[in-house]
Scaffold this active site. Structure first.
Site, short mmCIF file in Angstrom:
data_model
loop_
_atom_site.label_atom_id
_atom_site.label_comp_id
_atom_site.label_asym_id
_atom_site.label_seq_id
_atom_site.Cartn_x
_atom_site.Cartn_y
_atom_site.Cartn_z
N GLY A 1 3.36 1.48 7.46
CA GLY A 1 3.57 2.55 6.49
C GLY A 1 4.22 3.79 7.03
CG ASP B 1 2.31 2.02 11.29
OD1 ASP B 1 2.11 0.83 11.01
OD2 ASP B 1 2.85 2.82 10.49
CD GLU B 2 -2.49 4.37 13.55
OE1 GLU B 2 -2.99 5.15 12.73
OE2 GLU B 2 -2.28 3.16 13.31
CE1 TYR C 1 -1.89 -5.16 4.40
CE2 TYR C 1 -1.01 -4.79 2.21
CZ TYR C 1 -1.42 -4.30 3.43
OH TYR C 1 -1.36 -2.95 3.67
CE LYS D 1 1.71 -4.80 5.75
NZ LYS D 1 0.57 -4.03 6.28
CB SER E 1 -0.92 0.00 1.23
OG SER E 1 -1.69 -1.17 1.31
CB SER E 2 3.71 2.31 2.15
OG SER E 2 2.98 2.11 3.34
#
Length: 305
Positions: A211, A194-195, A139, A167, A49-50
């Site tokens: 990301g 990530d949070e 994913y 993932k 995605s990134s």
């Protein structure tokens, strides 16, 4: 049994690298690869995605991967996302990835049309068959793909010996726990959001792919080390600092990856271009937001590293 140790750690999602005209620039790809090596990343997740994968042609995705492999020189674990919205192109990218010796390939489910589990399994197994000697990572990102990985589908995919990981980018940490139980000791789950990096590790993830890692990789590496040592008390304030940076970057009107690339320009002197349309580049006021986020990262580095 697969060598899972090479996947355990911080694996930044690789960003698409463009020139001033918006074309893939392989020299910039190599510069970003070297940056991740120098930052101590465990590996890189390429063309996800990134990496703006759905906006790149298959030949561009091949060029990106070739440049990453050339620059990494075996110093990074390389996972390449190969899914396209048709099976033929996906299989072509899978075979190409294996020819370059990547550690694993990965794939989202087919998007747009809602397919039944058996059709999704065939899609994944077909591309895995094109890379028969390469690990396969599922994913799961239902908020974008529109399809959620289910335990019955995961059980079906585990019949494929190449399937070694998930993932997981769904927000409920419970999903990580369930997938980790299903994968067992011979599989791995990567935290995606990530949070909640330390939360995902606490509940069963053994590594992370994200990301925003690229904008502040050493903070994620530090959190990983602290969690492995059982020191959540020290990891929590770093997670809070990371989240504040993420929330700040998300204030921008432009796409998040355009902001991250500006942060990399400010803090690291890396110029990897902007983002590809229809993603929005930086808008009025966004550079000030990127400057503030970059400064927050520098403060966190001084405080926690």
């Amino acid at each position: 049994m697969a060598n899972l140790e090479k996947y355990m750690g911080v694996i930044p999602a690789f960003y698409a690298c463009y020139d001033s005209e918006g074309k893939i620039n392989t020299e910039r790809v190599k510069q970003l690869t070297e940056y991740f090596v120098n930052q101590g990343a465990k590996g890189v997740y390429v063309n996800g995605s990134s990496g703006e994968c759905i906006y790149l042609r298959p030949d561009e995705r091949k060029a990106v991967l070739e440049a990453v492999v050339e620059a990494a020189k075996g110093r990074l674990t390389i996972i390449c996302h190969v899914a396209c919205n048709n099976t033929e192109d996906s299989m072509e990218l899978a075979a190409h990835s294996e020819s370059l010796g990547v550690d694993a390939i990965a794939a989202i489910p087919p998007i747009y049309f809602r397919l039944p589990d058996h059709a999704i399994a065939k899609y994944w197994n077909d591309m895995s068959s094109a890379a028969p000697n390469t690990d396969f990572v599922i994913y799961n990102i239902p908020q974008l793909a529109g399809v959620s990985l289910t335990i019955p589908l995961l059980k079906e995919m585990r019949k494929n010996k190449n399937v070694i990981g998930v993932k997981n980018s769904s927000m409920p940490t419970q999903d990580i726990q369930m997938f980790a139980v299903e994968m067992g000791d011979d599989g791995i789950v990567f935290n995606g959001p990530d949070e909640q990096f330390i939360s995902g590790l606490a509940i069963g993830a053994k590594g992370g792919i994200g990301g925003t890692y690229g904008s502040m990789p050493k903070l994620f590496t530090k959190m990983y080390e602290l969690v492995q040592a059982g020191d959540f008390e020290s990891a929590r304030p770093i997670q809070n600092a990371v989240n504040e940076v993420i929330f700040k970057m998300c204030e921008a009107k432009g796409n998040l990856y355009a902001v991250i690339k500006e942060v990399l320009r400010i803090n690291e002197g890396l110029d990897i271009g902007s983002v590809r349309a229809p993603l929005a580049p930086l808008q009025d006021g966004d550079k000030a937001i990127a400057e503030e986020a970059a400064g927050m990262i520098r403060v966190a580095y001084e405080k926690y590293l």
